[in-house]
Design an enzyme around this catalytic site. Structure first.
Site, PDB file in Angstrom:
ATOM      1  CG  HIS A 136      10.295   2.343 -13.505  1.00 44.41           C
ATOM      2  ND1 HIS A 136      10.802   3.033 -13.908  1.00 44.41           N
ATOM      3  CD2 HIS A 136       9.305   2.817 -13.073  1.00 44.41           C
ATOM      4  CE1 HIS A 136      10.345   4.406 -13.706  1.00 44.41           C
ATOM      5  NE2 HIS A 136       9.396   4.134 -13.204  1.00 44.41           N
ATOM      6  NE  ARG A 311       4.293   9.283 -10.292  1.00 45.14           N
ATOM      7  CZ  ARG A 311       5.269   8.291  -9.890  1.00 45.14           C
ATOM      8  NH1 ARG A 311       5.912   7.342 -10.687  1.00 45.14           N
ATOM      9  NH2 ARG A 311       4.900   7.768  -8.510  1.00 45.14           N
TER      10      ARG A 311
END
Length: 344
Positions: A136, A311
């Site tokens: 992805h 992240r």
């Protein structure tokens, strides 16, 4: 005489680094000496120059790795913001806030916890499914998707848990000229429906659905956007394939059957061409910085114990296709006159 190869390192050439892959285009760069600390780049006298050159390097090489970093979460967020700002992104684009991220005493909503215990790290994961289903590009369901992403892993299994990246530039360049022309100008729907169950649960439990999400255009709970199938990278000017198995559901100009066939081919094109991929084996506190405008990635779910990190995802510009842009190979003079990709 042979011209020296192009290097996007700029001021970062003072630090020891090497390319992760030897193939044309040099995909992935690693700064292998842990004395190269991102925290010091943030406070250096020429910090803006260093970070702008880092953004340029990431945009050319796709993904860049730093070993055993001491950067804390606030510095990680600062770096995520400055990379895009110094590379020229719109002033309205900030750090992305995930639709169902929660603000905690330790972390703000613009930090995503990547954890094997659940959440977005293993959204939709099934042990019996093909591993290639995990490929992805981050948050392409947003009207203003990501430019740069920074992941630091602090907890790792003893074995396994690697991450793979693939080059969108090389994915475009490996297509025939006729297929490139066919795809250029087409658009595709990107859908974040995999997160709708989380949104439904959040509503049922009276939790906040984050909106806007780092840009005035990233609002609501529809989680859909239409983007060009081939996009032009604003930093490099190169063409890149911009559909991904995780979020792209159909090509809008084609019939359903045609779209399914084309997307199935393109998804295999990314996952099955290992010569345009790089695989990174993590150690504690390593950092990967990648450009979501020209890469795809997937984690390797081959472990049992906890794998966790944080992240930060920065937002860029609205994706566009410039018919005057060129392929990376052609721009860098890497193709011979007899190769297919020059016959355009």
């Amino acid at each position: 005489m042979v011209a020296a190869p192009f290097s996007p390192l700029g001021s970062l050439s003072a630090f020891e680094s090497y390319d992760e892959t030897p193939h044309i285009g040099r995909f992935g760069t690693r700064f292998s000496n842990k004395s190269v600390q991102l925290s010091r780049l943030l406070t250096a006298p020429n910090s803006d120059e260093l970070i702008k050159d880092l953004a340029t390097l990431v945009s050319h090489r796709g993904v860049v790795f730093f070993i055993d970093q001491d950067i804390d979460i606030e510095q990680q967020k600062e770096l995520g913001a400055r990379l895009g700002e110094l590379a020229g992104k719109p002033a309205t684009s900030k750090l992305h806030i995930h639709p169902i991220s929660e603000q905690t005493p330790e972390l703000t909503a613009d930090v995503s916890v990547i954890s094997s215990e659940g959440g977005i790290a293993r959204n939709g994961y099934s042990r019996s499914a093909r591993a290639s289903n995990g490929w992805h590009t981050d948050i392409t369901f947003e009207p203003i998707p990501s430019d740069y992403a920074i992941l630091k892993l602090h907890t790792l299994p003893a074995v396994g848990g690697d991450t793979l990246w693939a080059s969108g530039y090389e994915a475009y360049d490996k297509l025939s000229p006729a297929y490139q022309r066919f795809l250029e100008g087409l658009t595709a729907l990107h859908d974040g429906s995999g997160f709708r169950e989380g949104i439904k649960y959040a509503k049922e439990t009276n939790k906040v659905i984050n909106s806007p999400r780092g840009s005035p255009q990233n609002t609501g709970t529809r989680l859909q956007a239409v983007h060009p199938v081939i996009r032009t990278h604003p930093v490099t000017g190169f063409k890149s394939l911009f559909v991904n198995r995780g979020f792209t559901t159909r090509i809008t100009e084609l019939t359903d059957d045609e779209s399914d066939d084309v997307l199935a081919y393109l998804f295999r094109h990314v996952s099955e061409n290992h010569d345009m991929q790089v695989r990174f084996h993590w150690s504690k506190n390593d950092i990967a910085i990648w450009d979501n405008r020209c890469t795809f990635h997937t984690a390797t779910n081959d472990y049992e114990s906890l794998r966790q990190g944080n992240r930060v995802v920065s937002l860029g510009e609205k994706p566009y296709f410039d018919p005057g842009s060129v392929s990376r190979r052609r721009a860098l003079g890497l193709d011979s006159p007899n190769t297919l990709s020059t016959m355009k």
